[in-house]
Design a protein around this motif. Structure first.
Motif, PDB file in Angstrom:
ATOM      1  N   UNK A  36     -26.539  23.919  53.988  1.00 40.81           N
ATOM      2  CA  UNK A  36     -26.944  25.285  53.634  1.00 40.81           C
ATOM      3  C   UNK A  36     -25.767  26.258  53.598  1.00 40.81           C
ATOM      4  N   UNK A  39     -41.335  28.827  64.068  1.00 38.23           N
ATOM      5  CA  UNK A  39     -40.783  30.095  63.595  1.00 38.23           C
ATOM      6  C   UNK A  39     -40.211  29.904  62.194  1.00 38.23           C
ATOM      7  N   UNK A  75     -32.447  25.938  62.064  1.00 36.36           N
ATOM      8  CA  UNK A  75     -32.566  24.478  62.235  1.00 36.36           C
ATOM      9  C   UNK A  75     -32.987  24.127  63.656  1.00 36.36           C
ATOM     10  N   UNK A  76     -32.533  24.885  64.633  1.00 39.58           N
ATOM     11  CA  UNK A  76     -33.001  24.641  66.005  1.00 39.58           C
ATOM     12  C   UNK A  76     -34.511  24.866  66.061  1.00 39.58           C
ATOM     13  N   UNK A  77     -34.981  25.878  65.331  1.00 39.85           N
ATOM     14  CA  UNK A  77     -36.415  26.147  65.303  1.00 39.85           C
ATOM     15  C   UNK A  77     -37.178  25.012  64.630  1.00 39.85           C
ATOM     16  N   UNK A  78     -36.499  24.234  63.796  1.00 37.25           N
ATOM     17  CA  UNK A  78     -37.134  23.061  63.193  1.00 37.25           C
ATOM     18  C   UNK A  78     -36.865  21.825  64.051  1.00 37.25           C
ATOM     19  N   UNK A  79     -36.457  22.018  65.270  1.00 39.11           N
ATOM     20  CA  UNK A  79     -36.354  20.906  66.206  1.00 39.11           C
ATOM     21  C   UNK A  79     -34.996  20.243  66.282  1.00 39.11           C
ATOM     22  N   UNK A 114     -37.223  15.135  64.174  1.00 37.03           N
ATOM     23  CA  UNK A 114     -36.627  15.854  65.304  1.00 37.03           C
ATOM     24  C   UNK A 114     -37.553  15.905  66.502  1.00 37.03           C
ATOM     25  N   UNK A 115     -38.845  16.088  66.223  1.00 39.59           N
ATOM     26  CA  UNK A 115     -39.791  16.208  67.326  1.00 39.59           C
ATOM     27  C   UNK A 115     -40.307  14.850  67.795  1.00 39.59           C
ATOM     28  N   UNK A 159     -31.547  19.237  67.559  1.00 41.87           N
ATOM     29  CA  UNK A 159     -30.861  19.382  68.837  1.00 41.87           C
ATOM     30  C   UNK A 159     -29.399  19.034  68.638  1.00 41.87           C
ATOM     31  N   UNK A 169     -35.276  31.593  71.235  1.00 39.29           N
ATOM     32  CA  UNK A 169     -33.914  31.714  70.695  1.00 39.29           C
ATOM     33  C   UNK A 169     -33.195  32.868  71.383  1.00 39.29           C
ATOM     34  N   UNK A 209     -38.193  31.586  59.324  1.00 41.16           N
ATOM     35  CA  UNK A 209     -37.312  32.737  59.165  1.00 41.16           C
ATOM     36  C   UNK A 209     -37.492  33.396  57.819  1.00 41.16           C
ATOM     37  N   UNK A 235     -36.173  23.684  72.201  1.00 37.95           N
ATOM     38  CA  UNK A 235     -36.838  22.577  71.503  1.00 37.95           C
ATOM     39  C   UNK A 235     -38.250  22.343  72.068  1.00 37.95           C
ATOM     40  N   UNK A 269     -38.126  17.718  60.261  1.00 39.67           N
ATOM     41  CA  UNK A 269     -38.672  18.351  61.464  1.00 39.67           C
ATOM     42  C   UNK A 269     -39.473  17.342  62.286  1.00 39.67           C
ATOM     43  N   UNK A 319     -33.435  29.034  52.232  1.00 35.73           N
ATOM     44  CA  UNK A 319     -31.982  28.906  52.306  1.00 35.73           C
ATOM     45  C   UNK A 319     -31.558  27.818  53.286  1.00 35.73           C
ATOM     46  N   UNK A 320     -32.504  27.340  54.079  1.00 39.07           N
ATOM     47  CA  UNK A 320     -32.139  26.363  55.100  1.00 39.07           C
ATOM     48  C   UNK A 320     -32.385  24.924  54.647  1.00 39.07           C
ATOM     49  N   UNK A 321     -32.879  24.743  53.412  1.00 36.11           N
ATOM     50  CA  UNK A 321     -33.118  23.383  52.931  1.00 36.11           C
ATOM     51  C   UNK A 321     -31.805  22.622  52.803  1.00 36.11           C
ATOM     52  N   UNK A 351     -45.720  19.764  62.161  1.00 32.76           N
ATOM     53  CA  UNK A 351     -45.728  19.215  63.521  1.00 32.76           C
ATOM     54  C   UNK A 351     -46.863  19.802  64.351  1.00 32.76           C
ATOM     55  N   UNK A 387     -23.598  30.511  71.636  1.00 38.34           N
ATOM     56  CA  UNK A 387     -24.652  29.488  71.654  1.00 38.34           C
ATOM     57  C   UNK A 387     -24.033  28.119  71.391  1.00 38.34           C
ATOM     58  N   UNK A 405     -40.228  25.221  70.558  1.00 42.75           N
ATOM     59  CA  UNK A 405     -40.382  25.113  69.106  1.00 42.75           C
ATOM     60  C   UNK A 405     -41.522  24.167  68.738  1.00 42.75           C
ATOM     61  N   UNK A 444     -39.946  31.874  70.454  1.00 49.05           N
ATOM     62  CA  UNK A 444     -39.565  30.468  70.646  1.00 49.05           C
ATOM     63  C   UNK A 444     -38.278  30.327  71.464  1.00 49.05           C
ATOM     64  N   UNK A 504     -37.867  36.291  67.611  1.00 45.41           N
ATOM     65  CA  UNK A 504     -36.989  35.251  68.155  1.00 45.41           C
ATOM     66  C   UNK A 504     -37.202  35.050  69.654  1.00 45.41           C
TER      67      UNK A 504
END
Ligand SMILES: Nc1ncnc2c1ncn2[C@@H]1O[C@H](COP(=O)(O)OP(=O)(O)OP(=O)(O)O)[C@@H](O)[C@H]1O
Ligand SMILES: [Mg+2]
Lengths: 253, 274
Positions: free
Chosen positions: A186, B80, A161-165, B104-105, A167, B51, B82, B72, B101, B87-89, B152, A1, B75, B49, B46
């Motif tokens: 992270x 989505x 992160x891609x799922x949060x937009x 990003x959008x 790119x 992935x 997870x 994108x 987010x 853990x993604x913060x 969003x 990817x 999304x 969206x 997955x």
């Protein structure tokens, strides 16, 4: 990817049902080191070429890792180009350019021979067999063991992160670099948490630096190991001693 | 509308982990995907969206084929969340974590402020807006992750194991949150092996996955009352009340329980009636 996740795949150890994977890791290490050393003694590009050809055949037939090896070389393209350009500009001679290039490639293949076919378990056993201090051998093998985990985690982070937009491949160089912050933070946080967990787990299981440890699995040389290293040595020495000029004149007769 | 049309999926050259999946999800539904570890829940989610793209078959989100649409773009419609989203913060404040987010959008500044305020209030996180997300409790972090996903304004909210690592009280809150999301005319798809949690959501449409195959697709009440053996087949423990229902039926008392409250009422009546 993404580039990183593809890149990390090269370093992932994948067990294959092939002879090279079953050999004693010490034997592979010895052969690796012999090849690395001999790189400095053989100058003739033809000899190196022949040696490389035997290794490629070995990777293909005995290891089933030819594709991985070629891919690892592909990732080194920038360095290869640098070697070619620098040497050519210094010598203006094709042979003198070719020789360092091939020797570098042979060196890479020697490294691959050990690392692509040796499991993390065997790797730690080898380090122990080398009688390195336990802290060093343990840190090395733990680091190696966590590469697959880390690469899986990185993949999860990228997807989240891609799922949060996010790119990744959008914008100029600067934004692209900044795009990696949501991936790296992270990853670092997770790695630190993991290392604390591992440290605790090791302590709970009674790991004490300085105390002599015994192994659950030990390395034993088999007939196949001896056969492999002897045949390898014969091939390497034969190529080293090869009198190419003599052969060429023989062929002319 | 989300459509899985004859979807098969495998990772690389391994065996198929999704086999012949056919699902149609309409707007406003709550869909719970139940399955044991490795059943293929995350893999299925997955696909929504984009992935992952099906190896065979198609997935459509509002008529968009996921194979022909970028992640994108998808999304934006499909949030989505997870497993272990906290853990993604990566930012220094709760506010910025939500804003990431939205930026990003491509939302404008004033819309961002409005949206952040709205979701933080909706999830009782407003007072934490300047705190580091790493200092929140586990339950607060999970709420923040879901708040981010709603910021969003996606049409579909997909939650992977929303109750993983959450205690009883937090699970109650999560049930409220899910009802609240549906009330806002969104569609929810969640994956879990937390049966007791699903039992508390009788409005759920349940899809049971077993080794990548759908073995049940129907109402929650029907499944727990009449087909507990399907859960066992899928490697899941039926809720304790399912077992009670079976015992009572063997004793000649035909009962149907919708959820815990309903069960308590009916058992009380049974005892009173003798
Ligand atoms: N990135 C991957 N590469 C290869 N195989 C994978 C990958 N991710 C999942 N799998 C395999 O696919 C199968 C389904 O995995 P999946 O994560 O979808 O299951 P799950 O139902 O979400 O399980 P869990 O409850 O443990 O989260 C498993 O056998 C898993 O080992
Ligand atoms: Mg999962």
């Amino acid at each position: 990817m993404s580039v990183i996740s593809r890149f990390s795949k090269v370093f992932l150890f994948e067990e294959k049902d092939a002879l090279l994977f079953r050999l004693d890791p010490r034997i592979k290490l010895i052969k690796s080191i012999i090849l690395m050393v001999i790189v400095f003694f053989i100058q003739d590009p033809i000899k190196i070429g022949i040696l490389m050809a035997t290794l490629l055949v070995e990777f293909k037939i005995l290891g089933k890792v030819l594709f991985k090896v070629l891919r690892s070389i592909l990732y080194l393209t920038p360095i290869l180009i640098l070697i070619i350009v620098a040497n050519y500009l210094a010598t203006y001679d094709i042979i003198d350019t070719l020789s360092p290039l091939l020797r570098f490639l042979l060196f890479v293949m020697a490294v691959d021979l050990f690392f692509f076919t040796t499991s993390p378990d065997d790797f730690s056993l080898t380090l122990e067999a080398l009688r390195l201090p336990m802290t060093i051998s343990l840190s090395f093998s733990l680091a190696l063991r966590f590469i697959p985990t880390l690469s899986m985690e990185l993949n999860d982070i990228i997807e989240a992160q891609i799922s949060r937009g996010l790119q990744l491949d959008k914008g100029n160089i600067l934004t692209r670099i900044r795009n990696y912050i949501p991936l790296l933070i992270p990853l670092i946080v997770l790695s630190i948490k993991r290392s604390i967990e591992v440290a605790e787990a090791l302590e709970i299981r009674g790991l004490r630096p300085g105390v002599k440890r015994t192994s659950y699995k030990t390395l034993v040389l088999s007939g196949v190991d001896y056969a492999y290293i002897i045949i390898s040595l014969i091939i390497i020495i034969a190529i080293y001693l090869l009198e190419l000029k003599h052969l060429i004149s023989l062929a002319k007769l | 509308m989300i459509i899985f049309d004859n979807v098969w999926f495998k990772y690389g050259d391994r065996d198929y982990v999704l086999k012949n999946i056919n699902i149609t999800i309409k707007e406003g539904e709550i869909v719970c995907i139940l399955g044991d570890n490795g059943a293929g829940k995350t893999t299925l989610l997955k696909h929504i969206n984009g992935l992952l793209k099906p190896s065979k078959g198609e997935v459509y989100v509002d008529k968009l084929n996921t194979k022909e649409t970028s992640v994108s773009d998808l999304a934006k419609k499909v949030a989505l969340v997870f497993q272990y989203p906290e853990r993604m913060f990566f930012t220094e404040s709760v506010w910025k974590e939500v804003e990431f987010a939205l930026a990003n959008f491509g939302f404008e500044e004033d819309i961002r402020v409005h949206r952040i305020r709205k979701v933080l209030n909706m999830f009782w996180l407003w007072e934490y807006r300047d705190r580091s997300p790493f200092t929140l409790s586990g339950g607060e972090q999970r709420r923040l992750a879901i708040a981010i996903a709603l910021a969003w304004d996606p049409k579909y909210v997909v939650l992977d194991e929303p109750t993983a690592g959450q205690d009883g009280f937090q699970r109650e809150i999560l049930i409220d949150i899910i009802r609240n999301i549906v009330y806002r005319e969104k569609t929810i798809i969640l994956a879990t092996h937390d049966i007791e949690f699903v039992f508390e959501l009788p409005e759920c449409r349940i899809i049971v996955l077993n080794k990548g195959e759908i073995i049940y697709d129907g109402s929650s009440v029907e499944l727990f009352n009449n087909y507990p053996e399907l859960l066992i087949e899928a490697g899941l423990e039926p809720p304790s009340l399912s077992k009670l229902i079976q015992t009572l039926r063997k004793e000649g008392k035909y009962v149907v329980f919708k959820n815990y409250d309903d069960a308590v009422d009916k058992i009380y009546n049974l005892i009173k009636g003798g």
